[in-house]
Design an enzyme around this catalytic site. Structure first.
Site, PDB file in Angstrom:
ATOM      1  CG  HIS A  81      61.847  42.442   8.849  1.00  0.00           C
ATOM      2  ND1 HIS A  81      60.936  43.461   8.966  1.00  0.00           N
ATOM      3  CD2 HIS A  81      62.893  42.947   8.153  1.00  0.00           C
ATOM      4  CE1 HIS A  81      61.409  44.546   8.382  1.00  0.00           C
ATOM      5  NE2 HIS A  81      62.596  44.264   7.885  1.00  0.00           N
ATOM      6  CG  ASP A 160      62.085  52.151  15.378  1.00  0.00           C
ATOM      7  OD1 ASP A 160      63.281  52.319  15.067  1.00  0.00           O
ATOM      8  OD2 ASP A 160      61.196  51.941  14.545  1.00  0.00           O
ATOM      9  NE  ARG A 167      68.260  55.030  11.722  1.00  0.00           N
ATOM     10  CZ  ARG A 167      67.604  53.916  11.349  1.00  0.00           C
ATOM     11  NH1 ARG A 167      66.638  53.442  12.103  1.00  0.00           N
ATOM     12  NH2 ARG A 167      67.929  53.298  10.250  1.00  0.00           N
ATOM     13  CB  SER A 182      65.065  50.383  13.422  1.00  0.00           C
ATOM     14  OG  SER A 182      63.828  50.676  12.857  1.00  0.00           O
ATOM     15  CE  LYS A 186      60.366  48.810  13.584  1.00  0.00           C
ATOM     16  NZ  LYS A 186      60.491  49.801  12.559  1.00  0.00           N
TER      17      LYS A 186
HETATM   18  N1  URA Z   1      62.797  49.369   8.424  1.00  0.00           N
HETATM   19  C1  URA Z   1      62.706  49.728   9.717  1.00  0.00           C
HETATM   20  O1  URA Z   1      61.733  49.417  10.386  1.00  0.00           O
HETATM   21  N2  URA Z   1      63.720  50.451  10.239  1.00  0.00           N
HETATM   22  C2  URA Z   1      64.813  50.796   9.546  1.00  0.00           C
HETATM   23  O2  URA Z   1      65.691  51.434  10.091  1.00  0.00           O
HETATM   24  C3  URA Z   1      64.889  50.418   8.183  1.00  0.00           C
HETATM   25  C4  URA Z   1      63.863  49.693   7.650  1.00  0.00           C
END
Ligand code: URA
Length: 443
Positions: A81, A160, A167, A182, A186
């Protein structure tokens, strides 16, 4: 009331009751918790933070709200990521390179966010490339080819999506524990054995200072390791754009060049760094040197390029077109109607590029979005001819802006401020600032 006790625990920095936290998050995701209660909890977490075991529990609950990919015994399942940058095209090369090394890479990726580009927008610059894969289609693609790149969707960690929207309206986006849960939910839903995190810092990153980036990196490493995934974070600098190509189609072009064993050394080094970290985490008997060599080999011997071609075909690209894409990418991807090249105004060196200014200009011309409905112009972007440290003579081309709309006088002026030249060769500054792993988070 449960929410009161959860909020009280957060405020007093105590552990939250696991079952109550799980019930609460499930309730938020299913619409069974009032916006007022959800907001109180989000604001408390935003202000006071969250303990690691609570972050792990929150992340688990978010994973459990959707599908989780499962894998038969076999080669390690890995992914990376990135927190987002300019010219950050690593996924396009990393997934096929790791597949060529025999790894399984079920990559979920996103669209551009703010000034940063998104892997999915880049892949969609390839005619026919389909990123909308179901979890079952992802598993089938990885079993067939070794890798796939799919857009994040409602099937994976849907809680999420609900929390993120809340948020957004409660000003709690920039909370380290909430960002952690978050992102990691994933990635963990992909059923990973190992994960590398590229946490960027600098003027063209979301985290402007190394301290901010370090805090997020540690939090993500602790949480991901808490879920049983071997995880390393690489803190990398993001002041200058990565490599020689910026923009959606142009980054596909730059990626194919690296997969052909050519292209930008800066780009290739990041791919090698991320890929070798995943290999050495997954195979304890493989040294970092050998892991690097494996990635370099597949970039040089054409097997990573072949995996990229196979991934394109698996995800909907016509076989003939995929063949042409890997041999003459410019013919397939097209070129923008207009090119504006900035020339060196003196003899000397290209000293620095302003990644943020370049990204903002590209976004204004359609490389990124301002609102969700904006249409991307895949051909907009930059090619850099004289990378940082390159010697130039007066009137040598420094870089070219590719665009469809005419430029205003101010934009012409702005372009001329994007590359600084000087008489002294700048020192080489490596992208990697620091590595954070489970040992450093215990320190
Ligand atoms: N990317 C995400 O998937 N979630 C976040 O909270 C910030 C960046």
């Amino acid at each position: 009331m449960e929410v009161d006790r959860l909020v009280e625990a957060v405020v007093n920095q105590n552990a939250q009751d696991k079952e109550a936290l799980r019930t609460f998050v499930q309730g938020v995701a299913q619409g069974g918790v009032s916006t007022e209660d959800a907001t109180r909890w989000l604001k408390a977490v935003h202000q006071h933070g969250m303990k690691t075991p609570d972050k792990v529990e929150l992340t688990k609950t978010m994973i459990d709200s959707g599908a989780k990919l499962s894998w038969p015994a076999g080669k390690p399942v890995v992914d990376k990521h990135s927190t987002g940058g300019v010219g950050d095209k690593m996924s396009l090369m990393l997934a096929p390179a790791l597949a060529a090394c025999g790894y399984r890479v079920p990559m979920l990726a996103g669209r551009g966010l703010g000034h940063t580009g998104g892997t999915i927008d880049k892949l969609e610059a390839i005619p026919g490339f389909n990123c909308a894969l179901t979890p079952d289609a992802m598993v089938a693609a990885v079993n067939e080819v070794g890798c796939c790149i799919a857009v994040q969707n409602e099937a994976i960690a849907p809680a999420d999506g609900v929390l993120y929207a809340l948020r957004d309206v409660t000003d709690t986006i920039d909370s380290v524990p909430l960002i952690t849960a978050s992102i990691i939910s994933k990635k963990a839903a992909e059923g990973l054995d190992a994960l590398v995190l590229d946490v960027k810092t600098g003027s063209a990153a979301f985290m402007k200072t190394p301290d901010e980036a370090r805090r997020l990196a540690r939090s993500m490493v602790e949480t991901s390791e808490g879920l049983g995934i071997r995880t390393v974070a690489q803190l990398t600098s993001m002041d200058e754009p990565i490599g020689t190509h910026v923009g959606n189609a142009l980054e596909v072009l730059g990626s194919v060049m690296v997969l052909q064993g050519k292209g930008s050394a800066d780009t290739r080094e990041l791919v090698v760094m991320q890929g070798s970290a995943l290999i050495s985490m997954s195979e304890s008997n493989v040294s970092m040197g050998e892991a690097r060599q494996r990635i370099e080999n597949v970039l040089d011997n054409g097997t990573a390029l072949e995996k990229f071609r196979a991934m394109c075909v698996q995800q909907g690209v016509e076989p003939d077109l995929a063949e042409r894409l890997i041999s003459s990418p410019e013919d397939v991807l097209g070129v923008a109607e207009q090119q504006t090249t900035v020339l060196a105004n003196t003899d000397g060196f290209a000293v620095s590029y302003d990644g943020m200014k370049m990204a903002q200009m590209a976004r204004k011309h359609g490389a990124g979005r301002f609102v969700l409905a904006d249409k991307i112009d895949a051909l907009v972007g930059f090619t850099i001819h004289a990378t940082r440290g390159t010697a130039v003579s007066k009137n040598d081309p420094l870089f070219t802006f590719h665009h469809s709309r005419d430029l205003s006088d101010d934009e012409h002026k702005e372009l001329r401020t994007m590359c600084r030249t000087g008489t002294k060769k700048p020192n080489h500054v490596p992208r990697l600032i620091e590595v954070i792993d489970s040992r450093s988070t215990k320190a």
